[in-house]
Write an enzyme that holds these catalytic residues in place. Structure first.
Site, PDB file in Angstrom:
ATOM      1  N   CYS A   1       0.801  -1.229   0.000  1.00  0.00           N
ATOM      2  CA  CYS A   1       0.000   0.000   0.000  1.00  0.00           C
ATOM      3  C   CYS A   1       0.833   1.278   0.000  1.00  0.00           C
ATOM      4  O   CYS A   1       0.536   2.219  -0.746  1.00  0.00           O
ATOM      5  CB  CYS A   1      -0.982  -0.010   1.159  1.00  0.00           C
ATOM      6  SG  CYS A   1      -0.232  -0.038   2.813  1.00  0.00           S
TER       7      CYS A   1
ATOM      8  N   HIS B   1      -2.959   1.038   6.726  1.00  0.00           N
ATOM      9  CA  HIS B   1      -3.176   1.149   5.287  1.00  0.00           C
ATOM     10  C   HIS B   1      -2.887   2.589   4.893  1.00  0.00           C
ATOM     11  O   HIS B   1      -3.098   3.517   5.684  1.00  0.00           O
ATOM     12  CB  HIS B   1      -4.604   0.755   4.910  1.00  0.00           C
ATOM     13  CG  HIS B   1      -4.848   0.741   3.437  1.00  0.00           C
ATOM     14  ND1 HIS B   1      -4.072   0.022   2.559  1.00  0.00           N
ATOM     15  CD2 HIS B   1      -5.763   1.390   2.667  1.00  0.00           C
ATOM     16  CE1 HIS B   1      -4.510   0.208   1.329  1.00  0.00           C
ATOM     17  NE2 HIS B   1      -5.529   1.038   1.376  1.00  0.00           N
TER      18      HIS B   1
ATOM     19  N   ASP C   1      -7.329   5.732  -3.716  1.00  0.00           N
ATOM     20  CA  ASP C   1      -6.570   4.585  -3.208  1.00  0.00           C
ATOM     21  C   ASP C   1      -6.157   3.691  -4.379  1.00  0.00           C
ATOM     22  O   ASP C   1      -6.986   2.984  -4.944  1.00  0.00           O
ATOM     23  CB  ASP C   1      -7.421   3.803  -2.212  1.00  0.00           C
ATOM     24  CG  ASP C   1      -6.614   2.761  -1.446  1.00  0.00           C
ATOM     25  OD1 ASP C   1      -5.461   2.490  -1.847  1.00  0.00           O
ATOM     26  OD2 ASP C   1      -7.123   2.224  -0.446  1.00  0.00           O
TER      27      ASP C   1
END
Length: 610
Positions: free
Chosen positions: A289, A348, A371
């Site tokens: 991530c 995250h 994202d």
């Protein structure tokens, strides 16, 4: 080229105007457009702002008889209908937010001109030309050169306008920063070189756009939509990962990185982007991530969109959109794996980009969540956002894009179950504030939640669950907050700061309190402990240590019990994150009911991998 002559009124012959050279004044223009860091070899300007050029002719320009038409084109099939081709004439006064050439000054054989691009122009590589003619004679076309047009967060007319020079320097111009990783109690900073102004990075950014599925399907239409920052953000979000296309990075959470580079080895975006481009768009191995997000930050800042990197600790991936995540333990305190795709990441990382949202009702402008980590699809592609931060805070999960998914990442409830004989028998805990901890973009985290946010949570729940489930035992569970009447309070503490190579020392504190079943009197407890390596995705490995404590607890009394987890039990059992979850389940002998106590520990005083 031989010099010709044109016949004007009254039979006067004047030499044909010919272009001998053009100076796009890259050094001056790039400085004024905040693109000087990208170099001065080529012209790079921002839309909605004047830039200057000098045209050198074979004779002085005569405004009454000489006619100049400017042509700017971008994309594979430039079209005025698609707004990828613009033609405009030389005027004394700039006409407004349209392509224009104005404010010209004649200096001997030179003509100084100010060009203006509208604040909603398509971004990209442009070819600039002029067509010269005299009277009603035929025109001759001359190429002037090429330039790159970017979003302009300094222009009040641009959708990415950010009215703070301090924030512009931080979120557009700053080419390095820190990503916050680890665990909510062990947050560490990871330095990252964004490198958005490095040589060739801007060309790679447009190469990314040109390899998207949208471009491959309809190049002309895709280019025409690059005036819209929402569209561009969604394309970039999909292209940073490679789940659908020849995107930049391939994800890997297996801890086997033998066929590529471990995500922990990357320290900047430039090497990743250059490798992707040099290999013809083959995905770079590997990313997780923070790598996906940091590379997207580079691309968006390079294109001119204010962008920041945001870390969320205990972040939820809620597939079924019910705003709850279920975790299961057995009576021996072992955290059990599940077939569900829902998970709680230790942390995250995503992006937030600043923009106006003309596609939403008024009031949802500003920071928008994007994202690029491939978690689930949006409109058929692995991308996420932009989701308005204000919409997330207010529970307006019906607004585009992917707002329910992002809302759950920071607001879901965690329900912890005791599993017996394969069936969930008892709720050990219902945590309403354990998700979305320490949301950070700088060194300091965001404020903790206020009590009013629970009302927002219920508003979002009703929208996401739909009218069929608006009145149900499940919704009652959410509203209850999961308060339980327990006969004892259990807390697990670190007795000293953990250090790699040392035994892990913990302290169990138990205090007897009144409850409805046993308002007074002693109780007997059997506390079973289990330690497991904690994975980044929130799961665990097989137990590496077990321990059982039996004790009697008198009413109103508090006791402490030391625990020791030997280094030899965990030294070869941990993941790169070096995190251990120690779980305890206390069974009340008089009732058979169970209580849960947890502690996540880092096995090193100085984190080795963050």
């Amino acid at each position: 080229m031989s010099e010709g002559r044109a016949v004007l009124g009254f039979g006067v012959r004047v030499a044909t105007l010919q272009l001998e050279s053009a100076d796009l004044q890259s050094s001056r223009n790039n400085l004024e457009h905040h693109t000087q860091e990208m170099g001065v070899k080529g012209l790079t300007v921002r839309r909605g702002e004047l830039f200057y050029l000098r045209l050198n002719f074979s004779r002085p320009f005569q405004s009454q008889s000489d006619h100049i038409t400017f042509v700017a084109e971008t994309g594979p099939k430039p079209s005025e209908l698609l707004e990828t081709r613009a033609t405009f004439f030389l005027t004394r006064v700039r006409p407004g937010n349209v392509w224009s050439a104005s404010g010209f000054i004649i200096d001997s054989n030179s003509l100084h001109v100010s060009l203006f691009t509208p604040a909603n122009a398509v971004i990209g590589h442009y070819i600039l030309k002029i067509e010269l003619s005299q009277g009603k004679g035929h025109s001759v076309t001359y190429p002037l050169g090429t330039f790159i047009l970017l979003f302009n967060p300094w222009s009040p007319e641009d959708d990415v306008y950010l009215p703070s020079e301090i924030l512009l320097q931080e979120y557009v111009m700053q080419d390095y920063g820190f990503v916050y990783k680890g665990h909510e109690r062990f947050i560490t900073s990871w330095p990252w070189n964004y490198g958005q102004f490095e040589e060739d990075i801007i060309d790679i950014c447009f190469e990314i756009l040109n390899k998207s599925l949208h471009y491959l399907k309809n190049p002309a239409k895709d280019c025409s939509q690059r005036n819209d920052v929402v569209y561009v953000c969604r394309v970039v979000s999909a292209m940073i990962n490679s789940n659908d296309d020849n995107g930049v990075l391939q994800g890997n959470w297996s801890e086997d990185y033998s066929k590529g580079v471990s995500p922990l080895e990357w320290k900047g975006s430039v090497a990743i982007l250059r490798q992707w481009s040099a290999r013809g768009g083959q995905p770079v191995k590997y990313g997780q991530c923070w790598v996906f997000t940091s590379v997207m930050c580079t691309v968006m800042r390079c294109l001119g969109v204010p962008t920041r990197v945001v870390s969320n600790f205990r972040s939820v991936h809620n597939v079924d959109r019910n705003l709850t995540i279920d975790t299961y333990y057995d009576r021996n305190a072992e955290m059990l794996s599940t077939q569900k795709r829902d998970k709680i990441w230790n942390f995250h990382v995503w992006n937030e980009c600043w923009m106006i949202r003309k596609d939403l009702p008024p009031g949802y402008n500003g920071w928008q969540v994007l994202d690029p980590t491939p978690q689930q699809t949006s409109s058929g592609l692995f991308c996420c956002g932009p989701a308005s931060v204000k919409a997330i805070r207010e529970g307006d999960v019906h607004l585009a894009y992917d707002t329910p998914f992002v809302y759950a990442e920071v607001n879901a409830d965690e329900v912890i179950w005791l599993l017996r004989d394969g069936q969930a028998q008892e709720i050990l805990a219902h945590n309403t504030s354990s998700i979305g901890k320490e949301i950070s973009t700088r060194a300091s985290p965001a404020p903790t939640r206020s009590p009013e946010e629970r009302a927002v949570f219920m508003k979002a729940s009703r929208k996401m669950l739909g009218p069929q489930r608006a009145s149900s035992p499940f919704l009652d569970l959410l509203e209850s907050g999961g308060l339980r009447d327990e006969p004892a309070q259990l807390q697990l503490h670190l007795a000293r700061i953990p250090e790699w190579g040392q035994d892990l020392q913990l302290l169990l504190r138990i205090r007897r309190v009144p409850d409805s079943t046993h308002p007074q009197g002693p109780i007997g407890l059997v506390v079973r402990f289990c330690a497991q390596a904690l994975l980044h995705g929130g799961g665990t490995r097989k137990p590496l240590w077990r321990h059982t404590v039996r004790l009697n607890l008198d009413f109103g009394k508090e006791t402490q019990w030391p625990l020791l987890l030997p280094y030899s039990d965990y030294r070869s059992k941990l993941t790169d994150e070096k995190l251990i979850r120690v779980s305890g389940i206390a069974e009340v002998q008089e009732t058979g009911r169970s209580m849960l106590v947890l502690k996540d520990s880092l096995s090193g005083a100085s984190p080795l991998v963050y």
